[in-house]
Design a protein around this motif. Structure first.
Motif, PDB file in Angstrom:
ATOM      1  N   ILE A  92      -3.601  23.958 -24.599  1.00 28.13           N
ATOM      2  CA  ILE A  92      -3.562  22.770 -25.469  1.00 28.13           C
ATOM      3  C   ILE A  92      -4.916  22.548 -26.126  1.00 28.13           C
ATOM      4  N   ASN A  93      -5.999  22.811 -25.406  1.00 26.89           N
ATOM      5  CA  ASN A  93      -7.330  22.659 -26.003  1.00 26.89           C
ATOM      6  C   ASN A  93      -7.495  23.604 -27.194  1.00 26.89           C
ATOM      7  N   THR A  94      -7.074  24.850 -27.014  1.00 25.31           N
ATOM      8  CA  THR A  94      -7.174  25.825 -28.106  1.00 25.31           C
ATOM      9  C   THR A  94      -6.290  25.417 -29.286  1.00 25.31           C
ATOM     10  N   GLN A  95      -5.110  24.895 -28.965  1.00 23.48           N
ATOM     11  CA  GLN A  95      -4.202  24.450 -30.022  1.00 23.48           C
ATOM     12  C   GLN A  95      -4.786  23.282 -30.803  1.00 23.48           C
ATOM     13  N   ALA A  96      -5.389  22.332 -30.092  1.00 22.32           N
ATOM     14  CA  ALA A  96      -5.991  21.178 -30.764  1.00 22.32           C
ATOM     15  C   ALA A  96      -7.190  21.585 -31.605  1.00 22.32           C
ATOM     16  N   ASP A  97      -8.008  22.516 -31.092  1.00 22.16           N
ATOM     17  CA  ASP A  97      -9.163  22.998 -31.854  1.00 22.16           C
ATOM     18  C   ASP A  97      -8.721  23.720 -33.121  1.00 22.16           C
ATOM     19  N   LYS A  98      -7.705  24.543 -32.999  1.00 22.58           N
ATOM     20  CA  LYS A  98      -7.189  25.272 -34.161  1.00 22.58           C
ATOM     21  C   LYS A  98      -6.612  24.310 -35.193  1.00 22.58           C
ATOM     22  N   PHE A  99      -5.909  23.277 -34.718  1.00 27.01           N
ATOM     23  CA  PHE A  99      -5.329  22.296 -35.643  1.00 27.01           C
ATOM     24  C   PHE A  99      -6.412  21.518 -36.384  1.00 27.01           C
ATOM     25  N   ALA A 100      -7.429  21.035 -35.658  1.00 25.65           N
ATOM     26  CA  ALA A 100      -8.480  20.219 -36.281  1.00 25.65           C
ATOM     27  C   ALA A 100      -9.274  21.020 -37.303  1.00 25.65           C
ATOM     28  N   ARG A 101      -9.526  22.291 -37.002  1.00 24.21           N
ATOM     29  CA  ARG A 101     -10.306  23.115 -37.929  1.00 24.21           C
ATOM     30  C   ARG A 101      -9.473  23.594 -39.111  1.00 24.21           C
ATOM     31  N   GLY A 102      -8.212  23.857 -38.852  1.00 29.04           N
ATOM     32  CA  GLY A 102      -7.393  24.473 -39.889  1.00 29.04           C
ATOM     33  C   GLY A 102      -6.641  23.507 -40.778  1.00 29.04           C
ATOM     34  N   ALA A 103      -6.442  22.256 -40.337  1.00 29.91           N
ATOM     35  CA  ALA A 103      -5.677  21.302 -41.145  1.00 29.91           C
ATOM     36  C   ALA A 103      -6.472  20.904 -42.384  1.00 29.91           C
ATOM     37  N   SER A 104      -5.787  20.868 -43.515  1.00 24.59           N
ATOM     38  CA  SER A 104      -6.417  20.460 -44.775  1.00 24.59           C
ATOM     39  C   SER A 104      -5.906  19.069 -45.119  1.00 24.59           C
ATOM     40  N   VAL A 105      -6.644  18.071 -44.689  1.00 30.98           N
ATOM     41  CA  VAL A 105      -6.269  16.670 -44.893  1.00 30.98           C
ATOM     42  C   VAL A 105      -7.314  16.021 -45.777  1.00 30.98           C
ATOM     43  N   ILE A 106      -6.901  15.519 -46.922  1.00 30.63           N
ATOM     44  CA  ILE A 106      -7.838  14.900 -47.861  1.00 30.63           C
ATOM     45  C   ILE A 106      -8.417  13.635 -47.236  1.00 30.63           C
ATOM     46  N   GLY A 107      -9.740  13.546 -47.260  1.00 30.52           N
ATOM     47  CA  GLY A 107     -10.409  12.361 -46.735  1.00 30.52           C
ATOM     48  C   GLY A 107     -10.657  12.388 -45.250  1.00 30.52           C
ATOM     49  N   ALA A 108     -10.388  13.504 -44.594  1.00 33.94           N
ATOM     50  CA  ALA A 108     -10.591  13.591 -43.145  1.00 33.94           C
ATOM     51  C   ALA A 108     -11.262  14.918 -42.818  1.00 33.94           C
ATOM     52  N   SER A 109     -12.320  14.865 -42.032  1.00 35.34           N
ATOM     53  CA  SER A 109     -13.005  16.067 -41.594  1.00 35.34           C
ATOM     54  C   SER A 109     -12.396  16.563 -40.288  1.00 35.34           C
ATOM     55  N   ALA A 110     -12.836  17.729 -39.865  1.00 41.91           N
ATOM     56  CA  ALA A 110     -12.352  18.274 -38.595  1.00 41.91           C
ATOM     57  C   ALA A 110     -12.717  17.356 -37.433  1.00 41.91           C
ATOM     58  N   THR A 111     -13.873  16.724 -37.515  1.00 41.09           N
ATOM     59  CA  THR A 111     -14.270  15.781 -36.460  1.00 41.09           C
ATOM     60  C   THR A 111     -13.336  14.586 -36.423  1.00 41.09           C
ATOM     61  N   ASP A 112     -12.979  14.043 -37.599  1.00 37.69           N
ATOM     62  CA  ASP A 112     -12.047  12.911 -37.647  1.00 37.69           C
ATOM     63  C   ASP A 112     -10.704  13.282 -37.027  1.00 37.69           C
ATOM     64  N   LEU A 113     -10.185  14.452 -37.355  1.00 37.11           N
ATOM     65  CA  LEU A 113      -8.900  14.877 -36.805  1.00 37.11           C
ATOM     66  C   LEU A 113      -8.975  15.082 -35.302  1.00 37.11           C
ATOM     67  N   MET A 114     -10.089  15.602 -34.819  1.00 32.61           N
ATOM     68  CA  MET A 114     -10.228  15.802 -33.378  1.00 32.61           C
ATOM     69  C   MET A 114     -10.296  14.459 -32.647  1.00 32.61           C
ATOM     70  N   VAL A 115     -11.001  13.486 -33.218  1.00 31.06           N
ATOM     71  CA  VAL A 115     -11.085  12.152 -32.601  1.00 31.06           C
ATOM     72  C   VAL A 115      -9.717  11.495 -32.561  1.00 31.06           C
ATOM     73  N   VAL A 116      -8.977  11.556 -33.682  1.00 27.20           N
ATOM     74  CA  VAL A 116      -7.644  10.954 -33.729  1.00 27.20           C
ATOM     75  C   VAL A 116      -6.706  11.671 -32.760  1.00 27.20           C
ATOM     76  N   SER A 117      -6.795  12.990 -32.693  1.00 25.69           N
ATOM     77  CA  SER A 117      -5.951  13.745 -31.753  1.00 25.69           C
ATOM     78  C   SER A 117      -6.243  13.335 -30.318  1.00 25.69           C
ATOM     79  N   ARG A 118      -7.508  13.159 -30.010  1.00 26.81           N
ATOM     80  CA  ARG A 118      -7.874  12.720 -28.652  1.00 26.81           C
ATOM     81  C   ARG A 118      -7.276  11.348 -28.345  1.00 26.81           C
ATOM     82  N   ASP A 119      -7.428  10.392 -29.280  1.00 25.48           N
ATOM     83  CA  ASP A 119      -6.927   9.035 -29.043  1.00 25.48           C
ATOM     84  C   ASP A 119      -5.406   9.015 -28.938  1.00 25.48           C
TER      85      ASP A 119
END
Length: 595
Positions: A92-119
């Motif tokens: 799951i950690n690898t899956q979350a890391d891959k998602f945060a780095r690979g997702a192309s979301v306008i207005g959100a960085s990989a750090t933002d996606l990782m924080v939201v995924s954690r919460d």
């Protein structure tokens, strides 16, 4: 004869003047050469300074760029480490890391996606990452849209508000599907936009915590739109407490006998659900006996309009005062009575606010608006640049981590040595402070010398005075003061410097210690002290001088002289030598000398 004399005079003057002109011409040529040399030197210094500044600027900019990328990567790694702390497993950690780095979301960085995924993972629990990855982009964009449209922190819509929103939706059962979760999040966004940020997710969280079962029974529209005006008026805690008290009184039948009889008189209770005792007195109202119980649980405000007020009107209770008195009669709990009274008095405001919130922009519309605004475009560019910095910084982290660990190990060793040798470290600090003061003073003197060296050529050309000697003297003075200051500081701290090797063979040959011992011996010698066999000094014993009488010399009854025996005794007791050798002045004078 006269002409010859004139010719001679003219030739002599010409020779003298020619010599002077030649000297002047030679000096002018020399001055011109010095000026040209000075100009070339200044030009060379200028070019060297410009080149150094450019090169230094490039290096500084490069280090700052690397520093920025490293900071971005550290922020992402910190967020990822917090996700790992949930201990969901490497997969799951690898899956979350891959998602945060690979997702192309306008207005959100990989750090933002990782924080939201954690919460979201912390809120939803172990339900797999499929739903989290469906929700994370929408929640990240929710934060981006608020900050882009409303500016600053987006009506204080920060990470805490985002976490509160996630918890509210989860407590309202929105985790059943990603669509329901995002729909409820969109309702909260409409409330935020409709109230201008006066009601936030934290207010709803306080409301549902105190409302308990009554809050969870509300339908989504009543919860988000209907409760908003009341929360804005009373606050989340008070509205939640009032709603729970209202549900306990009317929904559960926990009322006084007087209130129960009034409810029965108004026709608000199902008679089949009322129990009586053996003598026919009212015993209790069973839970759920309230008329329109389903509507009451889902939307208390609408129930008041559809059931309660018509029941009052059927008994002739239509005035504002009469309605408020009747509400207090059927509701013995004052918090519940206050809530229903406020709903009655604020009906127009509640209707208006509900319509305003329902018509406000949701998440999708707000994101579209944010993307078309200059602020939103700038933020989107900034987030994209942040992703680039994260990718670049990840390359540096494997290099930096071993270096930092090694440095930390060295620092720990230094700390251990300091703990083991506190006295030596104290003297090292004191010597370092002394040398720092010396460097500060010496640097100032060097700057002063350089200033005068640059100033003298300009003053010489402007005033015509030869100031080169003055500059040389000042330069010599500053050069000489440096060693003098060094010696002065060394002498002033000789006891501290010498103490570093105290108790060792080096103390005997330490020049600072030797200077200290020599200065001490010189002082005792000048005072006349005597040194004992143990090396200590003591003042000399007082001299035993015999008392001498002072009298007069008479000749034929006339006083012709004075005997000053004490003065002669003191003079005779002085040492018969001087600083350079034997003092012959203490010998008797030969006859005729001095006459």
């Amino acid at each position: 004869m006269t002409d010859a004399y004139k010719v001679g005079i003219t030739i002599a003057l010409t020779n003298k003047i020619s010599q002077g002109l030649m000297l002047i011409s030679r000096d002018l040529a020399k001055t011109n050469a010095q000026a040209a040399k000075l100009q070339a030197t200044l030009k060379e210094i200028k070019l060297l300074g410009i080149g150094g500044a450019i090169l230094g600027g490039i290096g500084y900019a490069g280090f700052k760029a690397l520093d920025k990328t490293l900071d971005a990567a550290k922020q992402y790694e910190q967020a990822f480490a917090q996700f790992k702390s949930l201990k969901l497993g490497d997969a799951i950690n690898t899956q979350a890391d891959k998602f945060a780095r690979g997702a192309s979301v306008i207005g959100a960085s990989a750090t933002d996606l990782m924080v939201v995924s954690r919460d979201l993972t912390a809120v939803l629990g172990d339900r797999g990452q499929g739903m989290v990855q469906q929700l994370a982009p929408g929640f990240a964009q929710l934060k981006y849209a608020n900050q882009a449209v409303y500016g600053g922190h987006g009506l204080d819509f920060n990470e805490k508000q985002l976490r509160d929103l996630e918890r509210i939706v989860e407590m309202k059962g929105g985790f059943k599907s990603a669509q329901d979760f995002l729909a409820q999040a969109g309702m909260i966004q409409q409330v935020i936009a409709g109230t201008g940020g006066l009601v936030k997710p934290s207010d709803y969280l306080a409301f549902i915590k105190t409302a308990g079962v009554a809050g969870r029974l509300l339908d989504n529209k009543s919860f988000y739109y209907g409760m908003e005006p009341l929360i804005q008026e009373m606050g989340g805690n008070r509205v939640g407490t009032g709603l729970m008290s209202l549900y306990s009184n009317l929904g559960q039948g926990r009322v006084s006998t007087r209130s129960a009889k009034e409810l029965m008189r108004l026709g608000l209770v199902d008679p089949s659900m009322v129990e009586y005792d053996k003598i026919g007195q009212l015993k209790q109202i069973r839970p759920g006996a309230l008329k329109g119980m389903d509507e009451f649980g889902a939307n208390p405000y609408q129930w008041m309009k559809d059931v309660l007020l018509p029941s009052f009107a059927a008994k002739g209770i239509t005035s504002e005062k009469g309605v408020l008195n009747e509400i207090s009669t059927i509701l013995p709990n004052r918090v519940a009575a206050n809530l229903v009274s406020l709903m009655f008095l604020q009906m127009d405001k509640i209707e208006k606010n509900m319509a305003l919130s329902q018509g406000a922009m949701g998440t999708d519309d707000l994101v579209t608006l944010a993307r078309s605004s200059p602020q939103g475009a700038e933020m989107a560019l900034g987030k994209a640049w942040k992703n680039l910095e994260i990718a670049a910084g990840e390359v540096l982290i494997p290099i930096v981590i071993p270096a930092l660990n090694k440095l930390a190990e060295v620092i720990r060793d230094i700390g251990k040595w300091i703990n083991q040798h506190p006295v030596k470290f104290e003297w090292i600090v004191k010597i370092f402070a002394s040398l720092s003061g010396l460097a500060l003073l010496g640097g100032g003197l060097m700057l002063t010398s350089a200033f005068f060296k640059l100033l003298v050529p300009a003053l010489t050309m402007l005033t015509g005075l030869n100031l080169a000697g003055a500059a040389t003297g000042i330069g010599f003075l500053t050069a000489a003061l440096g060693p003098l200051v060094t010696v002065a500081l060394a002498v002033a701290n000789s006891d501290k410097i010498g103490a570093l090797v105290s108790g060792t063979w080096a103390d005997k040959y330490n020049p600072f210690s030797a200077a200290e011992r020599g200065g001490e011996a010189l002082g005792h010698w000048l005072k006349g002290d005597k040194q004992g066999s143990d090396g200590s000094w003591a003042p000399p014993p007082p001299a035993n001088k015999s008392s001498q009488s002072v009298g007069n010399v008479y000749l034929d009854s006339h006083r012709v002289g004075t005997i000053v025996s004490q003065h002669q005794a003191d003079a005779g007791s002085r040492p018969p030598n001087s600083g350079s050798g034997f003092d012959s002045r203490y010998f008797p004078m030969w006859a005729g000398v001095g006459y």
